[in-house]
Design an enzyme around this catalytic site. Structure first.
Site, mmCIF file in Angstrom:
data_model
loop_
_atom_site.group_PDB
_atom_site.id
_atom_site.type_symbol
_atom_site.label_atom_id
_atom_site.label_comp_id
_atom_site.label_asym_id
_atom_site.label_seq_id
_atom_site.Cartn_x
_atom_site.Cartn_y
_atom_site.Cartn_z
ATOM 1 N N SER A 17 1.018 -1.171 -0.055
ATOM 2 C CA SER A 17 -0.025 0.010 0.062
ATOM 3 C C SER A 17 0.781 1.268 -0.087
ATOM 4 O O SER A 17 0.683 2.044 -0.698
ATOM 5 C CB SER A 17 -0.686 0.023 1.180
ATOM 6 O OG SER A 17 -1.619 -1.098 1.365
ATOM 7 N N LYS A 206 18.822 -10.460 8.385
ATOM 8 C CA LYS A 206 19.349 -9.066 7.854
ATOM 9 C C LYS A 206 20.853 -8.865 7.744
ATOM 10 O O LYS A 206 21.418 -8.571 7.025
ATOM 11 C CB LYS A 206 18.798 -8.021 8.670
ATOM 12 C CG LYS A 206 17.298 -7.780 8.417
ATOM 13 C CD LYS A 206 16.658 -7.192 9.470
ATOM 14 C CE LYS A 206 15.114 -6.764 9.222
ATOM 15 N NZ LYS A 206 14.494 -6.111 10.379
#
Ligand SMILES: NC(=O)c1ccc[n+]([C@@H]2O[C@H](COP(=O)([O-])OP(=O)(O)OC[C@H]3O[C@@H](n4cnc5c(N)ncnc54)[C@H](OP(=O)(O)O)[C@@H]3O)[C@@H](O)[C@H]2O)c1
Length: 433
Positions: A17, A206
């Protein structure tokens, strides 16, 4: 290239979005930067009926992946659906159809990054994933482009906002781990099942990606040793505070002379270290380069719009490469070979808390063991408990190897006056590493 670039999204959740919103709001600027219009052409979702956080023409939504992956007009696929196997399958299909791919998916890139890069290169496609590490912080481009002329030797990161939020609340409000986790869940900083965050797995993924790119070395997820924060007590955090240290979940990667050490561990950081000041849900990555010295990148590690900015920046990079005719030419093959440091070569200071019988000579028994292992002590606190006739001894050591410290713990375990070894943690940032 036509005067339009068409994008297909896989996913329209929190991040998807944000991507649609940024593309819509920055359309004029993107056109100015790139000389082309950026159009979101199709969006894959699971549920067509679901309410969306952003205004989209419902006719763009589809539940059929082919509508994105086999649409010959779509130039770039943005994967923001998450998960591993299906996402990987769709990305491979996108490369086979000569589409460039942008992903925010650290789980996938940490596990299968090199394989996906190889496929991208084979098909002359770009593959970027800036949003997969530290959300809105442009750290991957910072190390691969900004510091490309340097030799990065160490990367330390607070790369998980959930754990940083919990540890900040424990340090500043004296909250227990359980209470701080509950607060984080209520505010949306922690998931209902927080395992991947609190056990350090998310940070490890990560760190694998960061270390791979920072060192140009073939770092695998399995190379990253992991321990999470769920056993940390308010007592330890307060002891650290008293001694001038802040507890953080630190992702650490060090690479010198072809030897790699990488882990994600709860670590006491000296309050002098710049990462100690990174609070709440914020992320930061500290990079030490041989020539540049210390640098630090700080910002929001997640969230719809911050993460989407990283994705749209990747899109800008892809479009520029398309215009220059250089897509698929990222140099991502490792330049260096890697050997893992063994425990005799991994050095750190340590925090140790032990509970012992409170009788004469106890401290000298303990300090003799430190002396035998040639570990000197930097700070000591001794707290007697008159009622229980025990004492708590907390020390901060100077640097020693992990092997030496493990041997010391074995000896302490055999002390007749020992009640328990309550906890021990690495200590970083005291300036003598
Ligand atoms: N959230 C963050 O702040 C953040 C930060 C950095 C990176 N990321 C990464 O970004 C990715 C997306 O995260 P998110 O938070 O946006 O997730 P999310 O809110 O759960 O959204 C996932 C979206 O993908 C769609 N989707 C999932 N599986 C699908 C499938 N098999 N077929 C079709 N559509 C599917 C969902 O469709 P429906 O809407 O119809 O259910 C939803 O729109 C993840 O890899 C995450 O690790 C997230």
């Amino acid at each position: 290239m036509e005067n339009k670039v068409s994008v297909g999204l896989l996913g329209l959740g929190v991040v998807g979005s944000g991507v649609v919103q940024i593309i819509n709001e920055h359309q004029e600027k993107l056109k100015h930067q790139l000389g082309v219009t950026v159009e979101v052409k199709r969006i894959l979702v699971r549920n067509l009926e679901k309410a969306r956080e952003v205004d989209v023409d419902p006719s763009l939504l589809t539940v059929n992946p082919d509508d994105v992956l086999n649409d010959s007009e779509i130039d770039v696929v943005i994967e923001v659906m998450g998960g591993i196997d299906t996402a990987k399958d769709y990305i491979l299909q996108a490369f086979a159809a000569k589409k460039h791919v942008i992903s925010a998916n650290k789980d996938l890139v940490a596990l299968h990054g090199p394989e996906l890069h190889a496929e991208a290169e084979k098909n002359k496609c770009d593959f970027f994933y800036e949003a997969s590490v530290a959300g809105g912080i442009p750290i991957l481009r910072g190390i691969t482009d900004g510091l490309s002329s340097d030799r990065i030797e160490r990367v330390m990161g607070i790369v998980n906002g959930t754990t940083n939020y919990i540890l900040t609340k424990m340090a500043e409000e004296g909250a227990t781990y359980e209470a701080a986790l509950k607060q984080a869940q209520e505010l949306g900083f922690a998931e209902a099942d927080p395992t991947a965050d609190v056990e350090g797995l998310d940070a490890a993924r990560k760190m694998a990606i960061l270390a791979r790119l920072a060192f140009s070395a073939p770092v695998d997820l399995d190379d990253v040793k992991v321990s999470g924060i769920s056993n940390i007590t308010a007592e330890d955090i307060q002891n650290g505070n008293e001694l001038g240290y802040t507890m953080k979940l630190i992702g650490y990667a060090d690479f010198k002379n072809g030897e790699l050490e990488t882990h994600v561990l709860p670590t006491f950081l000296s309050n002098e270290h710049p990462l100690a000041a990174v609070k709440n849900e914020y992320n930061a990555v500290y990079v030490h380069g041989k020539a540049v010295g210390e640098t630090m990148f700080y910002g929001p590690g997640a969230g719809s719009l911050p993460t989407a900015t990283a994705i749209v920046s990747d899109l800008v990079a892809v479009v520029k490469n398309i215009r220059l005719g250089v897509t698929g030419e990222q140099v991502v093959n490792s330049y260096y070979k890697k050997a893992l440091k063994d425990e005799s070569e991994r050095f750190s200071q340590y925090y140790l808390r032990v509970n012992v019988e409170d009788e004469t000579g106890v401290f000298s028994k303990l300090s003799n063991l430190f002396h035998e292992h040639e570990i000197s002590l930097k700070r000591i606190i001794q707290r007697p408990n008159d009622e229980k006739k025990t004492a708590e001894i907390i020390v901060i050591s100077h640097q020693t190897s992990e092997e030496n410290f493990t041997n010391l713990l074995e000896k302490i375990q055999k002390l007749d006056v020992l009640k328990e070894i309550s906890s021990y943690y690495r200590v970083e940032g005291d300036g003598n590493e």
